[in-house]
Every structure is written in C-alpha cells, then in structure tokens.
Write a protein that holds these residues in place. Structure first.
Motif, PDB file in Angstrom:
ATOM      1  N   SER A  14      50.894  44.125  42.191  1.00 44.82           N
ATOM      2  CA  SER A  14      51.608  44.307  40.970  1.00 44.82           C
ATOM      3  C   SER A  14      51.226  43.115  39.819  1.00 44.82           C
ATOM      4  O   SER A  14      51.795  43.136  38.690  1.00 44.82           O
ATOM      5  N   VAL A  15      50.581  42.121  40.135  1.00 48.41           N
ATOM      6  CA  VAL A  15      50.295  40.997  39.208  1.00 48.41           C
ATOM      7  C   VAL A  15      49.083  41.430  38.631  1.00 48.41           C
ATOM      8  O   VAL A  15      48.110  41.918  38.823  1.00 48.41           O
ATOM      9  N   LEU A  16      49.342  41.001  37.198  1.00 47.10           N
ATOM     10  CA  LEU A  16      47.835  41.274  36.334  1.00 47.10           C
ATOM     11  C   LEU A  16      46.939  40.312  36.592  1.00 47.10           C
ATOM     12  O   LEU A  16      47.188  39.244  37.133  1.00 47.10           O
ATOM     13  N   LEU A  17      45.524  40.861  36.331  1.00 47.87           N
ATOM     14  CA  LEU A  17      44.449  39.985  36.751  1.00 47.87           C
ATOM     15  C   LEU A  17      44.237  38.649  36.194  1.00 47.87           C
ATOM     16  O   LEU A  17      44.029  37.718  37.021  1.00 47.87           O
ATOM     17  N   PRO A  18      44.716  38.315  35.164  1.00 50.15           N
ATOM     18  CA  PRO A  18      44.747  37.072  34.683  1.00 50.15           C
ATOM     19  C   PRO A  18      45.619  36.169  35.572  1.00 50.15           C
ATOM     20  O   PRO A  18      45.246  35.009  35.820  1.00 50.15           O
ATOM     21  N   GLU A  19      46.735  36.377  35.853  1.00 47.49           N
ATOM     22  CA  GLU A  19      47.498  35.523  36.590  1.00 47.49           C
ATOM     23  C   GLU A  19      47.082  35.324  37.832  1.00 47.49           C
ATOM     24  O   GLU A  19      47.228  34.593  38.525  1.00 47.49           O
ATOM     25  N   ALA A  20      46.809  36.331  38.518  1.00 46.86           N
ATOM     26  CA  ALA A  20      46.219  36.616  39.873  1.00 46.86           C
ATOM     27  C   ALA A  20      44.954  35.725  39.816  1.00 46.86           C
ATOM     28  O   ALA A  20      44.908  34.717  40.987  1.00 46.86           O
ATOM     29  N   SER A  21      44.294  35.580  38.994  1.00 46.24           N
ATOM     30  CA  SER A  21      42.924  34.820  38.893  1.00 46.24           C
ATOM     31  C   SER A  21      43.387  33.356  38.886  1.00 46.24           C
ATOM     32  O   SER A  21      42.938  32.417  39.660  1.00 46.24           O
ATOM     33  N   LYS A  22      44.122  33.095  38.079  1.00 41.31           N
ATOM     34  CA  LYS A  22      44.647  31.754  37.734  1.00 41.31           C
ATOM     35  C   LYS A  22      45.307  31.232  39.163  1.00 41.31           C
ATOM     36  O   LYS A  22      44.788  30.067  39.698  1.00 41.31           O
ATOM     37  N   SER A  23      45.921  32.006  39.878  1.00 40.60           N
ATOM     38  CA  SER A  23      46.693  31.716  41.140  1.00 40.60           C
ATOM     39  C   SER A  23      45.880  31.307  42.189  1.00 40.60           C
ATOM     40  O   SER A  23      46.009  30.360  42.889  1.00 40.60           O
ATOM     41  N   ALA A  24      44.770  31.943  42.224  1.00 34.05           N
ATOM     42  CA  ALA A  24      43.611  31.959  43.106  1.00 34.05           C
ATOM     43  C   ALA A  24      42.547  30.729  42.861  1.00 34.05           C
ATOM     44  O   ALA A  24      41.878  30.677  43.627  1.00 34.05           O
ATOM     45  N   GLY A  25      42.849  30.065  41.641  1.00 31.26           N
ATOM     46  CA  GLY A  25      41.795  29.213  41.040  1.00 31.26           C
ATOM     47  C   GLY A  25      40.463  29.872  40.915  1.00 31.26           C
ATOM     48  O   GLY A  25      39.287  29.255  41.127  1.00 31.26           O
ATOM     49  N   ALA A  26      40.539  31.063  40.471  1.00 30.62           N
ATOM     50  CA  ALA A  26      39.278  31.690  40.282  1.00 30.62           C
ATOM     51  C   ALA A  26      39.077  31.897  38.702  1.00 30.62           C
ATOM     52  O   ALA A  26      40.132  32.004  37.926  1.00 30.62           O
ATOM     53  N   VAL A  57      35.105  37.000  37.815  1.00 34.86           N
ATOM     54  CA  VAL A  57      35.601  37.992  38.826  1.00 34.86           C
ATOM     55  C   VAL A  57      35.246  39.350  37.933  1.00 34.86           C
ATOM     56  O   VAL A  57      34.715  40.277  38.673  1.00 34.86           O
ATOM     57  N   ILE A  58      35.561  39.465  36.634  1.00 39.50           N
ATOM     58  CA  ILE A  58      35.370  40.979  35.868  1.00 39.50           C
ATOM     59  C   ILE A  58      33.941  41.194  35.865  1.00 39.50           C
ATOM     60  O   ILE A  58      33.421  42.488  36.152  1.00 39.50           O
ATOM     61  N   LYS A  59      32.977  40.182  35.507  1.00 41.22           N
ATOM     62  CA  LYS A  59      31.578  40.399  35.665  1.00 41.22           C
ATOM     63  C   LYS A  59      31.006  40.901  36.953  1.00 41.22           C
ATOM     64  O   LYS A  59      30.319  41.675  36.962  1.00 41.22           O
ATOM     65  N   GLU A  60      31.623  40.246  38.109  1.00 45.09           N
ATOM     66  CA  GLU A  60      31.214  40.895  39.642  1.00 45.09           C
ATOM     67  C   GLU A  60      31.608  42.363  39.669  1.00 45.09           C
ATOM     68  O   GLU A  60      30.716  42.978  40.277  1.00 45.09           O
ATOM     69  N   ILE A  61      32.691  42.604  39.170  1.00 45.25           N
ATOM     70  CA  ILE A  61      33.216  43.932  39.238  1.00 45.25           C
ATOM     71  C   ILE A  61      32.523  44.590  38.668  1.00 45.25           C
ATOM     72  O   ILE A  61      32.272  45.973  38.955  1.00 45.25           O
ATOM     73  N   GLU A  62      32.122  44.380  37.406  1.00 43.39           N
ATOM     74  CA  GLU A  62      31.297  45.397  36.461  1.00 43.39           C
ATOM     75  C   GLU A  62      29.929  45.639  37.148  1.00 43.39           C
ATOM     76  O   GLU A  62      29.337  46.578  36.743  1.00 43.39           O
ATOM     77  N   ASN A  63      29.613  44.439  37.953  1.00 42.08           N
ATOM     78  CA  ASN A  63      28.163  44.343  38.302  1.00 42.08           C
ATOM     79  C   ASN A  63      28.058  45.076  39.759  1.00 42.08           C
ATOM     80  O   ASN A  63      26.876  45.234  40.343  1.00 42.08           O
ATOM     81  N   LEU A  64      29.169  45.477  40.455  1.00 38.21           N
ATOM     82  CA  LEU A  64      29.153  45.956  41.595  1.00 38.21           C
ATOM     83  C   LEU A  64      28.085  47.393  41.916  1.00 38.21           C
ATOM     84  O   LEU A  64      28.072  48.075  40.911  1.00 38.21           O
ATOM     85  N   THR A  65      27.228  47.106  42.719  1.00 32.89           N
ATOM     86  CA  THR A  65      26.261  48.363  43.199  1.00 32.89           C
ATOM     87  C   THR A  65      27.372  49.479  43.712  1.00 32.89           C
ATOM     88  O   THR A  65      27.793  49.301  44.865  1.00 32.89           O
ATOM     89  N   PRO A  66      27.213  50.520  43.082  1.00 32.50           N
ATOM     90  CA  PRO A  66      27.858  52.042  43.755  1.00 32.50           C
ATOM     91  C   PRO A  66      27.547  52.217  45.185  1.00 32.50           C
ATOM     92  O   PRO A  66      26.329  51.975  45.587  1.00 32.50           O
ATOM     93  N   GLY A  67      28.548  52.385  45.729  1.00 30.50           N
ATOM     94  CA  GLY A  67      28.325  52.871  47.361  1.00 30.50           C
ATOM     95  C   GLY A  67      28.284  51.465  48.064  1.00 30.50           C
ATOM     96  O   GLY A  67      27.786  51.817  49.369  1.00 30.50           O
TER      97      GLY A  67
END
Length: 242
Positions: free
Chosen positions: A35-47, A52-62
C-alpha cells in the motif's frame, strides 16, 4: 505511460507481475507493504526511483509469467490461491525442511548461519500451516459465500469471527511476520548465494528456499493487494444494501 510516482507498489505489481522482478532487484517490498507509494518505497529501500521506473518501462514483454489477476472474479482468485499457493507450501515446506536438515548436518560446523536459517524456516512452516488452516476454515468460506450472495443478489452471509475485515486484519499481520522472516533468510544466505565449498545439496536447498520465498511473495501480494481489498469493499457494499 503510467504515472508510477502516484501508484502504490502493490498496484504496480498487480498491474503487471513482471514488475515484481524489478522491485526484487532493488529490495522494494511489494507484498507486505504494497500500500506504500513508489516514491516512499524506493526511498525506504535506498533505491533511485527514476532508475526503478526506467527499468519497469523497459521490461521486455514476456520475461516472466504475467496473468491479469485483477480481472479475475473474487472466488476464482480464492481458488487459485488455495490450489496453487496453499498446496505449494504444504508440499514444498516439508521437502525443504528435510534437505535443510541434511545440509546443516554436513555444513553447519563451517557455516553456522545455516542453523539460524533452519530455525527461521521451521518457525515459518509451523506458522504458515496454522495461517493456511485459518484462511481455509474461516476467511475463504466467507469470501466464497459473499461472492455467491453478490452474484445471486441475496443477503450478506455471516462470517466466522464477525466480519471478513476482522479476519483480514489478522492475516495481514501474520503476512508481515513472514515477510520479515524471509528478509532475514535472504541476509543470512547472502541473497541465496552458496559458498565456495557448497555441495550439490547446499546449492539445491538455497535454490529451493529462493523459489519458496518468490512464491510466498506472489501469494501475499495476491491477497494483500487484490483479494483482501476487494473482499473488504464487497463486504462494505453488501452491508450498505437495504
């Protein structure tokens, strides 16, 4: 293009389970803390959120299994969890325990952290079996009954313990405990990396533990981020009906 900055990590994975591999890479907890928003979750993980967003957008389908669980009826989701995840825990848990015991006896003196892993895993399997029993005895029959009542436009059924929401609160607390356990196992095994002197059984048990954790993450994600919110919403809607 999705506005990931204003989405919770649970919703991001529910939207496409392939995104879980990116969150796993950066240590972002999408199941117990979905339930945590991505900005807060990224900050907590030190990411770096932008990375992270760039890698999600560049994921190869399948690149991994992606089922649109959000589109499934609530009772079908319950079926899937019971027949896939509950069965997997009950089958794989004892098998891993036996192999882990063997590896501890052979390698425990040189790698004492194995005994800590063994203790944590044994506690997890004990508590997970109790957790599954409660879901199957109390919560899931309530989910099935509510889904049926909604479909047939009948009165809301009575749930054991008073309400589905009360049972879900307990289930989510227990999920948090399991999430912490497997974070500890991950640390103790250096990310499930076998040492140089590891035998084939050592390699195998670490791979099995890694697979078990991944399946548990999907299990908790499905419940915390899809099944439970929909169940609570359905219960509230049905209670409001005249």
């Amino acid at each position: 293009m999705k506005d990931y900055k204003n989405m919770t990590v649970g919703d991001i994975v529910a939207d496409n389970f392939n995104n879980a591999q990116v969150f796993g890479k950066y240590g972002i907890d999408f199941c117990c803390h979905g339930s945590v928003l991505l900005p807060e979750a990224s900050k907590s993980a030190g990411a770096d959120m932008e990375v992270v967003i760039k890698e999600i957008e560049n994921l190869t389908p399948g690149t991994s299994e992606n089922i649109d669980f959000k589109s499934w009826p609530l009772d079908l989701l319950a079926d899937y969890i019971l027949k896939i995840h509950h069965r997997n825990i009950r089958k794989q848990g004892p098998e891993i325990e036996r192999l882990l015991d063997k590896v501890c006896r052979v390698h425990g003196d040189r790698h004492p952290s194995l005994y800590q892993v063994q203790e944590i895993f044994q506690d997890s399997i004990r508590d997970l079996n109790s957790h599954l029993d409660k879901e199957e005895r109390d919560l899931f029959p309530c989910i099935y009954a509510m889904a049926k009542a909604k479909l047939e436009n009948t009165d809301i059924p009575e749930c054991k313990g008073g309400s589905a929401k009360a049972a879900i609160t307990v289930m989510m607390e227990e999920h948090d405990v399991e999430g912490e356990r497997y974070r500890n196992i991950d640390k103790l095994t250096n990310g499930y990396t076998p040492p140089e002197d590891a035998c084939n059984s050592y390699h195998l048990v670490l791979q099995q533990l890694k697979n078990f954790e991944a399946a548990l993450h999907q299990h908790i994600h499905l419940e915390n981020n899809i099944v439970f919110p929909r169940t609570i919403q359905l219960e509230a809607e049905m209670k409001e009906q005249p």
